[in-house]
Design a protein around this motif. Structure first.
Motif, short mmCIF file in Angstrom:
data_model
loop_
_atom_site.label_atom_id
_atom_site.label_comp_id
_atom_site.label_asym_id
_atom_site.label_seq_id
_atom_site.Cartn_x
_atom_site.Cartn_y
_atom_site.Cartn_z
N VAL A 1 11.83 -16.78 6.70
CA VAL A 1 11.38 -17.66 5.29
C VAL A 1 12.24 -18.67 5.22
CG1 VAL A 1 11.56 -17.40 3.10
CG2 VAL A 1 11.16 -15.39 4.16
N ALA A 2 11.87 -19.92 5.35
CA ALA A 2 12.74 -21.07 5.55
C ALA A 2 12.79 -21.68 3.99
CB ALA A 2 11.49 -22.30 6.10
N GLY A 3 13.80 -22.22 3.85
CA GLY A 3 14.36 -22.93 2.58
C GLY A 3 13.31 -23.54 1.98
N ASP A 4 12.09 -24.21 2.44
CA ASP A 4 11.11 -25.06 1.99
C ASP A 4 10.19 -23.92 1.09
OD1 ASP A 4 9.51 -24.10 3.96
OD2 ASP A 4 9.10 -26.09 4.59
N GLY A 5 10.40 -22.69 1.16
CA GLY A 5 9.43 -21.68 0.68
C GLY A 5 8.43 -21.39 1.63
N SER A 6 8.23 -21.75 2.76
CA SER A 6 7.34 -21.39 3.75
C SER A 6 7.65 -20.06 4.46
CB SER A 6 6.88 -22.41 4.65
OG SER A 6 7.88 -22.88 5.49
N GLY A 7 6.73 -19.25 5.13
CA GLY A 7 7.36 -18.23 6.18
C GLY A 7 6.25 -18.17 7.22
N GLU A 8 6.72 -17.26 8.18
CA GLU A 8 6.00 -17.02 9.51
C GLU A 8 6.31 -15.38 9.65
OE1 GLU A 8 5.73 -21.24 11.57
OE2 GLU A 8 7.84 -20.37 11.19
N LEU A 9 5.28 -14.90 10.33
CA LEU A 9 5.69 -13.73 11.12
C LEU A 9 4.84 -13.28 12.26
CD1 LEU A 9 3.46 -11.40 10.33
CD2 LEU A 9 4.25 -11.48 8.11
N CYS A 10 5.33 -12.29 12.83
CA CYS A 10 4.62 -12.03 14.23
C CYS A 10 4.88 -10.54 14.62
CB CYS A 10 4.97 -12.90 15.44
SG CYS A 10 6.55 -12.68 15.92
N VAL A 11 4.11 -9.88 15.24
CA VAL A 11 3.95 -8.50 15.72
C VAL A 11 4.02 -8.31 17.05
CG1 VAL A 11 3.26 -5.89 15.19
CG2 VAL A 11 3.82 -7.73 13.34
N HIS A 12 4.50 -7.54 17.79
CA HIS A 12 4.28 -7.43 19.31
C HIS A 12 2.90 -6.79 19.33
CE1 HIS A 12 4.42 -5.51 23.19
NE2 HIS A 12 6.12 -5.93 23.29
N PRO A 13 2.15 -7.45 20.25
CA PRO A 13 0.62 -7.38 20.42
C PRO A 13 0.57 -5.60 20.73
CG PRO A 13 1.22 -9.01 21.89
CD PRO A 13 2.72 -8.31 21.45
N GLU A 14 1.39 -4.90 21.29
CA GLU A 14 0.97 -3.33 21.76
C GLU A 14 1.20 -2.63 20.32
OE1 GLU A 14 3.14 -2.34 25.17
OE2 GLU A 14 2.15 -3.82 26.51
N TRP A 15 1.83 -2.99 19.35
CA TRP A 15 2.24 -2.38 18.31
C TRP A 15 1.60 -2.79 16.92
CZ3 TRP A 15 6.02 1.53 17.60
CH2 TRP A 15 6.60 1.92 18.63
N ARG A 16 0.38 -3.51 17.10
CA ARG A 16 -0.42 -4.06 15.86
C ARG A 16 -1.20 -3.11 15.50
NH1 ARG A 16 -2.03 -10.06 18.46
NH2 ARG A 16 0.18 -10.92 18.24
N ARG A 17 -1.70 -2.93 14.04
CA ARG A 17 -2.21 -2.00 13.38
C ARG A 17 -1.95 -0.75 13.24
NH1 ARG A 17 -8.59 -3.05 16.16
NH2 ARG A 17 -8.67 -5.00 15.88
N ARG A 18 -0.55 -0.88 12.94
CA ARG A 18 0.42 0.26 12.53
C ARG A 18 1.03 0.03 11.48
NH1 ARG A 18 2.80 2.69 18.43
NH2 ARG A 18 1.21 1.76 20.03
N GLY A 19 0.86 -1.02 10.78
CA GLY A 19 1.24 -1.42 9.27
C GLY A 19 2.82 -2.10 9.49
N LEU A 20 2.92 -2.71 10.65
CA LEU A 20 4.26 -3.36 10.71
C LEU A 20 4.02 -4.60 10.19
CD1 LEU A 20 4.53 -1.16 12.99
CD2 LEU A 20 5.83 -3.04 14.28
N GLY A 21 2.97 -5.29 10.36
CA GLY A 21 2.66 -6.59 9.65
C GLY A 21 2.91 -6.42 8.27
N ARG A 22 2.21 -5.45 7.54
CA ARG A 22 2.22 -5.57 6.16
C ARG A 22 3.63 -5.25 5.82
NH1 ARG A 22 -2.55 -2.50 7.47
NH2 ARG A 22 -1.44 -0.58 7.47
N ARG A 23 4.56 -4.26 6.34
CA ARG A 23 5.94 -3.97 5.99
C ARG A 23 6.67 -5.26 5.97
NH1 ARG A 23 9.71 0.49 9.10
NH2 ARG A 23 11.47 0.18 7.73
N LEU A 24 6.48 -6.14 7.17
CA LEU A 24 7.40 -7.61 7.06
C LEU A 24 6.70 -8.34 6.02
CD1 LEU A 24 7.37 -8.17 10.87
CD2 LEU A 24 9.38 -7.89 9.50
N LEU A 25 5.53 -8.19 5.68
CA LEU A 25 4.98 -8.98 4.71
C LEU A 25 5.55 -8.92 3.14
CD1 LEU A 25 3.21 -11.59 3.81
CD2 LEU A 25 1.31 -9.99 3.74
#
Length: 293
Positions: free
Chosen positions: A64-88
């Motif tokens: 999360v940057a000071g300008d109010g923007s954000g980015e995220l990524c998940v290891h390709p082998e660990w996708r579709r397990r809810g990690l992205g939703r948890r980080l978001l």
């Protein structure tokens, strides 16, 4: 699975950058922008870093940057397990008005945004021009020719021009959410990168007054491509043809050095600029999108 904050524990800078590199290779597009990479590498900037790890391996990362923007990524082998939703959920809990970048606007990012009821609020186009390396191939690049009357041109001097360039850039991009916020430290971090070449950073100035900057053109080379990285014109120098002239200077130098393609980024709602670039032969080749509430 552990959730952590900061570049600590298993999520040190090297581990985060390895994850970013892996995701880039698999997806064909980097999941975070250059400023985030530099913030991780140098531990600098107004950033909050979050991560998920299992057995000492970093599986997900969000910034999360000071300008109010954000980015995220998940290891390709660990996708579709809810990690992205948890980080978001973590970053939205910290910054409810977050504008989340989806570089490449890939299907997985679109689905994640929908799950959080986020909508598209901004588009950033990547445009490209195939350069003419031999006579009769590709679109022609017109010679830059002489500059506008009363204007001189020189290249950037490291250790001398940083503050003047930052001031010019801030004035030229006063309304831009990222570009206009660059600092001398940001410039110095880029000078430390392998791609930096001061001969590819031109400064237009009042003739006879090399310290009085009017505009600048910064080119970033990468592989067989060269990006028009930052083109800025001081507000009081608008209308003198400096932008078009400096673009010609940059394209001519790209051809001279043998680059196959010129690229640039432009806001998706900047219709006049897009029209100008299309007339010059540029076409959209990629899209980054911001999602927010």
């Amino acid at each position: 699975m552990d959730l952590g904050t900061g570049l600590t524990g298993p999520a040190g800078p090297d581990a985060v950058l390895r994850l970013v590199g892996l995701v880039s290779d698999v997806d064909g597009v980097a999941p975070v922008n250059e400023q985030t990479v530099l913030a991780v590498r140098h531990g600098a900037g107004d950033y909050r870093h979050h991560w998920l790890a299992d057995d000492g391996q970093v599986l997900g990362y969000a910034a999360v940057a000071g300008d109010g923007s954000g980015e995220l990524c998940v290891h390709p082998e660990w996708r579709r397990r809810g990690l992205g939703r948890r980080l978001l959920a973590t970053v939205l809990g910290e910054a409810p008005d977050l504008a989340l970048w989806a570089h490449g606007d890939l299907p997985g990012a679109q689905a994640l945004a929908r799950s959080a009821e986020l909508r598209r609020t901004r588009e950033l186009w990547k445009m490209a021009l195939e350069l003419e390396l031999e006579a009769g191939t590709g679109p022609a690049v017109r010679g830059a020719g002489a500059g506008p009357a009363g204007v001189g041109l020189r290249t950037f001097v490291v250790g001398q021009d940083e503050e003047a360039w930052v001031a010019l850039n801030a004035a030229a991009f006063a309304d831009h959410p990222e570009q206009g916020r660059m600092t001398v430290t940001d410039v110095q971090h880029r000078q430390a990168e392998a791609w930096f070449d001061p001969a590819l950073l031109w400064l237009a100035h009042e003739a006879g007054r090399p310290e009085h900057l009017l505009a600048s053109m910064w080119v970033k080379p990468e592989g067989d491509e060269a990006e028009i990285y930052a083109l800025g014109v001081a507000p009081d120098a608008q209308g003198r043809g400096l932008g078009g002239w400096l673009t010609g200077v940059a394209l001519d130098e790209m051809v001279r050095r043998g680059y196959a393609r010129a690229t640039l980024y432009v806001e998706g709602d900047n219709t006049p600029a897009i029209r100008t670039y299309r007339r010059a032969g540029f076409a959209r080749v990629a899209l980054d999108v911001q999602y927010s509430r």
